[in-house]
Scaffold this active site. Sequence first.
Site, mmCIF file in Angstrom:
data_model
loop_
_atom_site.group_PDB
_atom_site.id
_atom_site.type_symbol
_atom_site.label_atom_id
_atom_site.label_comp_id
_atom_site.label_asym_id
_atom_site.label_seq_id
_atom_site.Cartn_x
_atom_site.Cartn_y
_atom_site.Cartn_z
ATOM 1 N N ALA A 125 14.608 24.705 16.503
ATOM 2 C CA ALA A 125 14.171 26.318 16.376
ATOM 3 C C ALA A 125 14.380 26.531 14.806
ATOM 4 O O ALA A 125 14.975 25.830 13.863
ATOM 5 C CB ALA A 125 15.149 27.148 17.118
ATOM 6 N N LYS A 126 13.741 27.573 14.375
ATOM 7 C CA LYS A 126 13.908 28.159 12.970
ATOM 8 C C LYS A 126 13.511 29.839 13.017
ATOM 9 O O LYS A 126 12.676 29.987 13.747
ATOM 10 C CB LYS A 126 13.010 27.254 11.803
ATOM 11 C CG LYS A 126 13.224 27.644 10.654
ATOM 12 C CD LYS A 126 14.641 27.349 9.923
ATOM 13 C CE LYS A 126 14.647 25.943 9.849
ATOM 14 N NZ LYS A 126 15.666 25.211 8.823
#
Length: 435
Positions: A125-126
């Site tokens: 994720a980011k």
Amino acid sequence: MTMASTSNSSHDESGETPSGSSTSESALETARRQLYHAANYLDIDPSIVERLKFPKKVHEVTVPIKRDDGTVEVFTGYRAQHDSVRGPFKGGLRYHPEVTRDECVGLGMWMTWKCAVMDLPFGGAKGGVAVNPKELSSAEKERLTRRFAQELRDVIGPNQDIPAPDMGTDPQTMAWLMDAYSMQEGETTPGVVTGKPPVVGGSEGREEAPGRSVAIITQLVCEHYDRQLDETTVAIQGYGSVGANAARLLDDWGATVVAVSDVNGAMYDPEGIDTASVPSHDEEPEAVTKYADDVISNDELLTLDVDVLIPAALGNVITKENAEAIAADFVVEGANGPTTSTADSILAERDVAVVPDILANAGGVTVSYFEWLQDINRRAWSLERVNDELAAEMEAAWNAVRSEFEQRDVTWRDAAYIVALSRIAEAHEARGLWP
């Protein structure tokens, strides 16, 4: 983005830096290209590759805050969750004016590959907020962080998605985020983020971990090619957390570090630098050239005739323009994406071994995993245990990548992506497509 500011923020778990110029490949293009490239070597169901081209979810939120002068300003925040087949989402949160949806998606994919190559039980994720953190007071940054935490509260959590520091954020930011989340949950939940100060559940050795993993991988590369570390010369671009920690460890282990740099230029001494006497960016910003007798440019550093080159500052610094001039035998990527795809091809043709970012600087996310374990079990580890476990994890990942490298006659980068993609594909096949 100056090198000073990126090297200062490079102790995020991903080592990720912004794409250099507007003409360079975007993070999303890079991540997808690497997916297709690795898939060509493997007998994978095409439907799995198709799924991995896209994030599972992207959350876009508005983050209004009251500025110190009483005015209200609204910022846009994102959280891209790419793939959770191997475990909860994991990845940094950045505060930077150029944060976009697609950048978060691309970097989230990158984190999926990185967690898989390290065999960590996480997906990628980011996220981030499109804001210049230098224009915020500490109080404004705290209000922004707490409001962002509230907007994301339903989609993060220790078993859902675990953010970490990245560009423009730091352990204090994570402490605020953890506190804001905990207040709404009605209980202290340290495992919701990693990269916190140790006093509130952070791990010893977390900030040094990406640089330590770069040094460990450099040592393993030298062993693989029958080079003695005490007969090895090293040049390191960037003297932030990653570069300085890597430099000092390699120096301690007997290597000769001949050049280190910051935004103003590089210190060069062919006899070797006493790295402990040169302050890192965190200790004294932009101080490298002040302590140097002989100063060369950052561009010159990249083309020095050394055994090992470690680009640990910006993305896209090894390009088609300078790839022919790289004189090092080995490149160990400390920053994320320091080598453009064209340069990568040129270096491969020249038999320059490039050990990729998703392996070399993965110490950050690996020690984040240790921090998460400590938080869940409410039991802190000693620094010695953290470093021992990190060395073991890095060696296991190296051995898996080396096995593919030797069996398939591919580059080190291809070998790392083959390891990552095969693990992700196997997990997807085991779990199936629901419903």
